[in-house]
Structures are given as C-alpha cells and as structure tokens.
Design a protein around this motif. Structure first.
Motif, PDB file in Angstrom:
ATOM      1  N   HIS A  83      51.088 -43.542  68.666  1.00 33.48           N
ATOM      2  CA  HIS A  83      50.769 -44.796  68.052  1.00 33.48           C
ATOM      3  C   HIS A  83      50.812 -44.887  66.805  1.00 33.48           C
ATOM      4  O   HIS A  83      51.593 -45.991  66.108  1.00 33.48           O
ATOM      5  CB  HIS A  83      49.547 -45.486  68.653  1.00 33.48           C
ATOM      6  CG  HIS A  83      49.142 -46.914  68.040  1.00 33.48           C
ATOM      7  ND1 HIS A  83      49.688 -47.845  68.631  1.00 33.48           N
ATOM      8  CD2 HIS A  83      48.286 -47.065  67.335  1.00 33.48           C
ATOM      9  CE1 HIS A  83      49.166 -49.054  67.889  1.00 33.48           C
ATOM     10  NE2 HIS A  83      48.549 -48.623  67.083  1.00 33.48           N
ATOM     11  N   GLU A  84      50.258 -43.930  66.212  1.00 34.02           N
ATOM     12  CA  GLU A  84      49.973 -43.835  64.724  1.00 34.02           C
ATOM     13  C   GLU A  84      51.644 -43.556  63.983  1.00 34.02           C
ATOM     14  O   GLU A  84      52.070 -44.188  63.101  1.00 34.02           O
ATOM     15  CB  GLU A  84      49.234 -42.770  64.082  1.00 34.02           C
ATOM     16  CG  GLU A  84      47.547 -43.406  64.552  1.00 34.02           C
ATOM     17  CD  GLU A  84      47.261 -44.805  63.907  1.00 34.02           C
ATOM     18  OE1 GLU A  84      47.801 -45.023  62.665  1.00 34.02           O
ATOM     19  OE2 GLU A  84      46.646 -45.494  64.464  1.00 34.02           O
ATOM     20  N   LEU A  85      52.288 -42.655  64.800  1.00 36.24           N
ATOM     21  CA  LEU A  85      53.612 -42.459  64.189  1.00 36.24           C
ATOM     22  C   LEU A  85      54.726 -43.523  64.247  1.00 36.24           C
ATOM     23  O   LEU A  85      55.297 -43.769  63.164  1.00 36.24           O
ATOM     24  CB  LEU A  85      54.165 -41.206  64.938  1.00 36.24           C
ATOM     25  CG  LEU A  85      53.742 -39.856  64.588  1.00 36.24           C
ATOM     26  CD1 LEU A  85      54.006 -38.546  65.474  1.00 36.24           C
ATOM     27  CD2 LEU A  85      54.007 -39.303  63.095  1.00 36.24           C
ATOM     28  N   ALA A  86      54.592 -44.296  65.453  1.00 37.17           N
ATOM     29  CA  ALA A  86      55.517 -45.404  65.755  1.00 37.17           C
ATOM     30  C   ALA A  86      55.131 -46.500  64.623  1.00 37.17           C
ATOM     31  O   ALA A  86      55.865 -47.142  64.017  1.00 37.17           O
ATOM     32  CB  ALA A  86      55.264 -45.822  67.056  1.00 37.17           C
ATOM     33  N   GLN A  92      59.157 -48.903  67.826  1.00 40.47           N
ATOM     34  CA  GLN A  92      58.470 -49.402  68.925  1.00 40.47           C
ATOM     35  C   GLN A  92      57.559 -48.470  69.663  1.00 40.47           C
ATOM     36  O   GLN A  92      56.582 -48.846  70.074  1.00 40.47           O
ATOM     37  CB  GLN A  92      59.419 -50.068  70.112  1.00 40.47           C
ATOM     38  CG  GLN A  92      59.852 -51.361  69.691  1.00 40.47           C
ATOM     39  CD  GLN A  92      60.851 -51.770  70.902  1.00 40.47           C
ATOM     40  OE1 GLN A  92      60.963 -51.287  71.766  1.00 40.47           O
ATOM     41  NE2 GLN A  92      61.461 -53.050  70.829  1.00 40.47           N
ATOM     42  N   ALA A  93      58.109 -47.406  69.720  1.00 37.73           N
ATOM     43  CA  ALA A  93      57.024 -46.226  70.346  1.00 37.73           C
ATOM     44  C   ALA A  93      57.452 -44.744  69.835  1.00 37.73           C
ATOM     45  O   ALA A  93      58.332 -44.734  69.156  1.00 37.73           O
ATOM     46  CB  ALA A  93      57.444 -46.305  72.156  1.00 37.73           C
ATOM     47  N   VAL A 240      59.746 -37.821  69.081  1.00 37.26           N
ATOM     48  CA  VAL A 240      60.888 -38.792  69.030  1.00 37.26           C
ATOM     49  C   VAL A 240      60.528 -40.125  68.855  1.00 37.26           C
ATOM     50  O   VAL A 240      59.484 -40.550  69.527  1.00 37.26           O
ATOM     51  CB  VAL A 240      61.642 -38.336  70.506  1.00 37.26           C
ATOM     52  CG1 VAL A 240      62.906 -39.574  70.634  1.00 37.26           C
ATOM     53  CG2 VAL A 240      62.202 -37.092  70.698  1.00 37.26           C
ATOM     54  N   LEU A 241      60.916 -40.861  68.165  1.00 32.97           N
ATOM     55  CA  LEU A 241      60.632 -42.250  67.804  1.00 32.97           C
ATOM     56  C   LEU A 241      61.838 -43.138  68.244  1.00 32.97           C
ATOM     57  O   LEU A 241      62.943 -42.671  67.793  1.00 32.97           O
ATOM     58  CB  LEU A 241      60.192 -42.523  66.393  1.00 32.97           C
ATOM     59  CG  LEU A 241      59.269 -41.798  65.956  1.00 32.97           C
ATOM     60  CD1 LEU A 241      58.959 -40.363  65.942  1.00 32.97           C
ATOM     61  CD2 LEU A 241      58.280 -42.098  64.391  1.00 32.97           C
ATOM     62  N   GLY A 242      61.566 -44.159  68.796  1.00 32.84           N
ATOM     63  CA  GLY A 242      62.510 -45.356  69.049  1.00 32.84           C
ATOM     64  C   GLY A 242      62.304 -46.372  69.756  1.00 32.84           C
ATOM     65  O   GLY A 242      60.917 -46.786  69.969  1.00 32.84           O
TER      66      GLY A 242
END
Length: 383
Positions: A83-86, A92-93, A240-242
């Motif tokens: 949650h914090e990285l996004a 979004q996630a 992975v973020l996106g």
C-alpha cells in the motif's frame, strides 16, 4: 576416470586466462573500507530505525515467512508495504516479491507469453533478459536508448500484444532511458511499457519517487514499474507497481510469485521503515545525486574516462579486464572498495570500475575516493 564435469575445468581455465574469473569475498561487519561498491544509495541499510524494525519483525513473526505468499507467507507488513509503495509512487497497486530478480521474471512472463512480442533495449539487466527468454514471446532487441528503433520494432511486429521493456537507469554506466519517448512509442503502437526502476527509485524524482514518476508516467494505465527494495531502501526484496488489474493478474499467474517463499519479515519491515525515513527526509536523494556528480567531475578532471551519472552510478572505463581487476584490488588495498565490471556483465564488452555514490558520503570520503582511484589508475586509463 573421466568425469562428466571435466568441461567445467576447461571453462574455468579459459576464464582465468581472459581475466574473467570471479570469487566470493565476504565483507566484515566492522570493515573500515570506504564502500563505493554496494547499492546502499541512501545509507539506510545500517540506520537504526531500519535495523530496529527488522529486529522487531523477526521477534514478532519469526526468521522466515514460512511459505509462499498464497499459503502462509503473507504477513500484515507485506500488505502495508504494498500500500505504501503504491501511494508513494503514484500507482494503483503494488505486489512485493522476494527479490528484484523474481519481480522482473514475474512481471515479464505473466504479461507476455506465446503469441505476444517483446521489444527490449540492448543493455537490459540480466533479470529482464532472463524474463524475456522464459516468456516464449517473440523478442526483438533494439539499439541502446533508441526510441526510433523501439518504435519501428513495435510498429512492424506480427502480434497484437506487445511489451516494451527497459531499465530506467542502466546499471553499468548509470545513464537514463528516454522514458517519455519510449512511452509515446508504446501509446502509438498499442504496447505496454515495463520499466525496471531499480536504480532510479529512491534517487530520482520528487522525494525519490523514481524515474517513472519523474517522467510523469506513474499511474498511466499502460505502464508497469518494477523495482528492488535492496538498493535505496537498504533492505531486500522487489516489487511490481501498476494498474490494479495487472497486480491481480500477477497474483494469479506469476510463477516467481506463486511458487516462491514470501519475503522474510525482517526484510519487509526494514523496507517499510526505510520508506518512512525517505518520506521524512526527502533531501536524501538529492545528496546521493550530488555525490555522484562530484565524483564524476573530479575523476574526469583528473583525466579519466567517466560517464555522466543520471542517478548514483558512476562508471570509470578501464583499458582491459585484467587492468580493471588490478585497479579495483589496488583501490581496495588503499581503503576504497569499488565495483569491477567486466564481460560478460557489461554489454559493450568494455571493462570498468563502477562506483556507487551514497547520500551519507562526506567531503573527506569523496576526497579519499578521488585520490585513491586516480593514484592507482593503470596506464591507458586516462582519456
């Protein structure tokens, strides 16, 4: 008796003759060497707020995560870190993996596959290359940092689905990919952009939000970012973020996530604490970049061939693999630990010293580094 592994001795001899033999060299916890070889860009790996969080998580959750993330391996800190990285990077996630390597494998293989195409930069990190090889997609390798070549490969592909894969900051020379132009090429051809921001996250962008954020691409529906927690955050693991639907797809189909043991509690908590420090001390990335620029300018002024650092990596070219090894060993004996990159680790086949700047380097540290590196430079190193 002939052994089935006799060929390994032949290969080892070939590597020794070429100056390419490698060795493991454990470091001491109390070493007095000036470390310009590791990737602790913000100097957080020994920060008491970070190590304290790691110790507390170990005592609470145990030494390991005990299983894959889909069985017993997910703890509260995993979801909090995601949650914090996004939120920090503006996506979004996010999904946390056990390493940056497995994050890259998971993202590329799950988002491509047989019947799709991948266009890659010629200087990709090994983890991205392996992801492409495992993907079973049609892979086209284009010239380094060349948006026109990438766009042509995307336009002329024979498949409907396609990924354009690149590092943000390239790990050998520290140069920056032309992300806005690559994104435009993807938009124009209906491809997704996958960016490994391992060396940009925590160093580039507002408050260290990374190269993707700095390029204004965070949160775009066709952009996926991978990163590591072991560099700027000084911990271990990857992510992975996106878009939310991409992350959900990875949970269901990324083999390096599904079949891998979850990131250990200590590393997860350490990364979360380091991210908190980064939020509270947003000047850390600027200090790391300033140290890199200072190193590059002073070494270049001394006559060495040095790359222009886009982030915290500084590359100093060496005349040969053997001289690069000797140069690095001489620097180490004089109190400065530098990286030594040789073929096949370098895509252009040119050996070099690889220096990594940190936010906590002092003026005295920089003086020592420049003095030692220039004093021990081999003949032919000067430009």
């Amino acid at each position: 008796m002939t052994s089935v592994f006799d060929w390994l001795d032949t290969r080892a001899d070939e590597r020794r003759r070429a100056g390419l033999a490698r060795q493991l060299r454990p470091r001491r916890p109390d070493s007095d060497l000036l470390d310009l070889a590791g990737n602790d860009y913000l100097g957080l790996s020994r920060d008491k707020r970070v190590t304290g969080a790691a110790a507390a998580a170990t005592l609470r959750w145990g030494a390991g995560s005990t299983g894959s993330r889909l069985v017993t391996g997910t703890i509260e800190a995993h979801t909090e870190l995601e949650h914090e990285l996004a939120a920090f990077c503006g996506t979004q996630a996010a999904l946390v993996f056990s390493s940056g390597f497995t994050a890259n494998l998971g993202a590329i293989t799950a988002l491509s596959g047989k019947g799709s195409a991948i266009v890659t930069d010629a200087y990709l990190h090994a983890s991205l290359i392996d992801g492409c090889r495992l993907s079973r997609a049609d892979v086209a390798v284009v010239a380094h940092a060349d948006p026109a070549a990438a766009a042509h490969a995307l336009r002329t592909r024979r498949t409907e689905r396609a990924l354009l894969v690149t590092d943000s900051v390239f790990s050998v020379d520290g140069d920056l990919a032309p992300l806005p132009a690559l994104f435009e090429a993807c938009r124009a051809t209906g491809a997704a952009l996958v960016v490994d921001d391992a060396h940009g996250f925590g160093v580039l962008g507002e408050g260290g939000r990374g190269a993707v954020a700095d390029a204004g691409l965070s949160g775009e529906p066709d952009v996926v970012t991978t990163l590591t927690l072991s560099k700027a955050l000084g911990a271990q693991g990857g992510a992975v973020l996106g878009p939310r639907r991409v992350i959900k797809h990875l949970v269901d189909s990324a083999r390096s996530f599904i079949f891998d043991t979850g990131l250990a509690p200590a590393s997860t908590a350490a990364a979360l604490a380091a991210l908190t420090v980064l939020r509270e001390e947003p000047d850390l990335p600027r200090r790391a970049r300033a140290a890199a620029v200072s190193l590059a300018e002073r070494l270049r002024a001394a006559g060495l061939t040095v790359t222009d650092p886009a982030a915290a990596v500084v590359s100093v070219l060496a005349p040969s693999p053997e001289q690069a090894v000797r140069w690095a060993e001489d620097c180490r004996a004089a109190g400065v630990w530098v990286g030594c990159f040789r073929p096949p680790s370098v895509p252009d086949q040119v050996s070099r010293l690889r220096l990594t700047a940190r936010a906590d380097l002092t003026p005295a540290d920089l003086d020592l580094a420049v003095k030692v590196i220039t004093h021990h430079a081999p003949p032919g190193a000067a430009s």
